[in-house]
Each structure stands twice: as structure tokens, then as C-alpha cells.
Design a protein around this motif. Sequence first.
Motif, PDB file in Angstrom:
ATOM      1  N   TYR A 138      19.338  56.577  43.741  1.00  0.00           N
ATOM      2  CA  TYR A 138      19.915  56.072  44.986  1.00  0.00           C
ATOM      3  C   TYR A 138      20.666  54.777  44.731  1.00  0.00           C
ATOM      4  O   TYR A 138      20.082  53.776  44.299  1.00  0.00           O
ATOM      5  CB  TYR A 138      18.814  55.850  46.023  1.00  0.00           C
ATOM      6  CG  TYR A 138      19.302  55.359  47.367  1.00  0.00           C
ATOM      7  CD1 TYR A 138      19.971  56.218  48.240  1.00  0.00           C
ATOM      8  CD2 TYR A 138      19.090  54.037  47.761  1.00  0.00           C
ATOM      9  CE1 TYR A 138      20.413  55.765  49.478  1.00  0.00           C
ATOM     10  CE2 TYR A 138      19.534  53.589  49.000  1.00  0.00           C
ATOM     11  CZ  TYR A 138      20.200  54.452  49.847  1.00  0.00           C
ATOM     12  OH  TYR A 138      20.642  54.008  51.069  1.00  0.00           O
ATOM     13  N   SER A 189      20.867  61.832  45.183  1.00  0.00           N
ATOM     14  CA  SER A 189      20.837  61.995  46.633  1.00  0.00           C
ATOM     15  C   SER A 189      22.164  61.769  47.353  1.00  0.00           C
ATOM     16  O   SER A 189      22.737  62.719  47.905  1.00  0.00           O
ATOM     17  CB  SER A 189      19.773  61.061  47.226  1.00  0.00           C
ATOM     18  OG  SER A 189      20.041  59.715  46.856  1.00  0.00           O
ATOM     19  N   TYR A 190      22.662  60.555  47.393  1.00  0.00           N
ATOM     20  CA  TYR A 190      23.814  60.243  48.232  1.00  0.00           C
ATOM     21  C   TYR A 190      24.901  59.554  47.411  1.00  0.00           C
ATOM     22  O   TYR A 190      24.605  58.762  46.518  1.00  0.00           O
ATOM     23  CB  TYR A 190      23.407  59.342  49.407  1.00  0.00           C
ATOM     24  CG  TYR A 190      22.369  59.961  50.294  1.00  0.00           C
ATOM     25  CD1 TYR A 190      22.703  60.996  51.164  1.00  0.00           C
ATOM     26  CD2 TYR A 190      21.041  59.528  50.257  1.00  0.00           C
ATOM     27  CE1 TYR A 190      21.737  61.574  51.976  1.00  0.00           C
ATOM     28  CE2 TYR A 190      20.079  60.103  51.068  1.00  0.00           C
ATOM     29  CZ  TYR A 190      20.433  61.128  51.927  1.00  0.00           C
ATOM     30  OH  TYR A 190      19.491  61.700  52.722  1.00  0.00           O
ATOM     31  N   HIS A 195      27.714  57.870  53.171  1.00  0.00           N
ATOM     32  CA  HIS A 195      27.265  59.254  53.071  1.00  0.00           C
ATOM     33  C   HIS A 195      25.819  59.393  53.520  1.00  0.00           C
ATOM     34  O   HIS A 195      25.455  60.329  54.239  1.00  0.00           O
ATOM     35  CB  HIS A 195      27.423  59.740  51.627  1.00  0.00           C
ATOM     36  CG  HIS A 195      27.044  61.156  51.411  1.00  0.00           C
ATOM     37  ND1 HIS A 195      26.342  61.584  50.314  1.00  0.00           N
ATOM     38  CD2 HIS A 195      27.267  62.265  52.161  1.00  0.00           C
ATOM     39  CE1 HIS A 195      26.151  62.881  50.388  1.00  0.00           C
ATOM     40  NE2 HIS A 195      26.700  63.328  51.495  1.00  0.00           N
ATOM     41  N   HIS A 196      24.987  58.432  53.128  1.00  0.00           N
ATOM     42  CA  HIS A 196      23.581  58.442  53.535  1.00  0.00           C
ATOM     43  C   HIS A 196      23.442  58.377  55.055  1.00  0.00           C
ATOM     44  O   HIS A 196      22.704  59.159  55.662  1.00  0.00           O
ATOM     45  CB  HIS A 196      22.857  57.257  52.885  1.00  0.00           C
ATOM     46  CG  HIS A 196      21.406  57.202  53.182  1.00  0.00           C
ATOM     47  ND1 HIS A 196      20.623  56.118  52.852  1.00  0.00           N
ATOM     48  CD2 HIS A 196      20.566  58.080  53.809  1.00  0.00           C
ATOM     49  CE1 HIS A 196      19.381  56.331  53.240  1.00  0.00           C
ATOM     50  NE2 HIS A 196      19.325  57.508  53.833  1.00  0.00           N
ATOM     51  N   GLN A 199      24.609  61.640  56.741  1.00  0.00           N
ATOM     52  CA  GLN A 199      23.644  62.728  56.569  1.00  0.00           C
ATOM     53  C   GLN A 199      22.389  62.489  57.392  1.00  0.00           C
ATOM     54  O   GLN A 199      21.814  63.430  57.958  1.00  0.00           O
ATOM     55  CB  GLN A 199      23.285  62.878  55.092  1.00  0.00           C
ATOM     56  CG  GLN A 199      24.421  63.390  54.218  1.00  0.00           C
ATOM     57  CD  GLN A 199      24.844  64.799  54.603  1.00  0.00           C
ATOM     58  OE1 GLN A 199      25.822  64.986  55.328  1.00  0.00           O
ATOM     59  NE2 GLN A 199      24.115  65.775  54.133  1.00  0.00           N
TER      60      GLN A 199
END
Length: 283
Positions: A138, A189-190, A195-196, A199
Motif C-alpha cells: 500500500y 491493492s491500490y 484510487h483507494h 474503490q
Amino acid sequence: MKAPRHAYPYEATPGSAAVAGPLPLACAVITRDEADNIGRCLASVAGLVREIVVVDSGSTDATCEIAREYGARVIHRDWTGFAAQKQFAMDQCSQPWLLSLDADEALEPAARAAIEALFAGDSEPAHAGYEINRLTWYLGDWVRHTWYPEWRLRLVRRDRAAWRDYNGHDYLAVDGEVARLGGHLLHYSYRNLEHHMQQSIHYARMSGLQLAQGDRRIPISKLFFSPLGRFIRLYLLKQGWRDGWRGVLLAFSSVMSGFLKYAFALEARQARDSAKTPPDGDS
């Protein structure tokens, strides 16, 4: 952002050898616009599995082409939800054992070795399913507290497993005992913080809409206690503060998701109930 080279320990190249492994094992992945991830995912199982099935819901990038280069059988299916899509992918497999991966996941070499050891003897693996500990990359580093450990059931006997859905969250269930394997399931993940957040809002909305479909009462208190519980669990009990500023971001993004899930649910429930009851004066 992409992980640095040291976080990507695979040198496998595309080709038919990717599915020539000796294990009675299929790998199933669902995709949509995962060109940045799918190659890493399939490289991590190259030579390990006999069958790769990718169910794609309409990618507009090179996802399908990359998957085929690794020997995958690519099947198009319109999106029907995570659990339904993953169940469909599992049903298309022919091997007795299934390894289910997300496109942004990859087997660490140690986890791959643990799977090979599991099938090394003459007898079948002793349990119906096996969990692998997921380690998340991350914003430039591995998260070793806030989201860790995170045991995920990924390896199962196909005839004793099924994908389920609970409040918008998909999970793999098995009929029988479950054990744990060594190594990690690496999760990239992102791409970035934006983007995190996008989502998080997207999944919170989907979970909220699904929650609103039933007739069960949605307490307003959930708007407060669900986020609070998430913060206590991630930042305090799991010592997310040890992940530094990343731990702060992850804890508060989870607080936001918990709040939005029930906010979206209440909004959807109110809209549904209003549609059932016409305003005064209407017939």
C-alpha cells in the motif's frame, strides 16, 4: 503506483508451459481492466497448475490478451456480482482442487512451495480447504499491522466449496475442516490514494444497496458505532499506528467505508419505502 522490482519476485514468462504443472489444481480469476495486474498474478502460478480460467466482464484493455499468453481459457460473462462471478469461474474448472485468486494478488514463492509440498505425497491433502495469509502492498510499503494478518481461504476441494455473499461481501465456504499454509498471498491493492477512496466509496455503496434490499431494520446507530468499531479494531487492537501514516489512512478510510455503507443503505431504504407509499392526494 506499481510495486518496485524487489516486491515482484517472479521471472516466469508467458507460454504454454504455464499450465503444464503436475498438480490436480485449477486457478480461477475474475477480471475487468486488470492489464496492470493479471500478468503478475498468472506468473505466480505458472507451472504450478494444470488449468487457468479467467472470467472477464468486459475489459477494454489488454487483460484478456495477457491472460491468453499465460495459457488461460478466457470466458466473457457480463457482471453479476462478485460471489456469482467467482462461483461461475469455479464451475468452469475441471480439476478437483481450486486456487482462487484476485487479479491484484500473487503467490509468494514460499506460499507456492507450501502448496507444492501439500500435494507432494501419495495421499490427498487432509483438509477440505487451506487459508493463506495475505500481505498488502500500500502506497510504497507492506502493511504489517492494520491489515495483517489477514487469512484468506483460497485453496479448496472444488466439490466441497461454494462462493457465498453476506451483506455485499463475498467469501469462499467449504464443507469440512480448514488448515493454514505457510507463505504469503501478496496483494497489490491500490494505485494511489485517489484510487483507494474511489474503490472504498464504490464498495460501500454496493454493500449498502444490498443491505437495503431486505426487510431487516437498519438502526441509525450503525452510522456511529460501525465506524467507531472499525477504528478501534484496526488502529488500536491491530496496532495500525505501527504502520505510521499508512496506518492512519487505512484506519480512517475504513471508518469512512463503515459510515457510507449504512448511509447508502438508509438512503436506498427510504427511496424504496417512498416509492411504495404515494404522497397524500395521489391514487
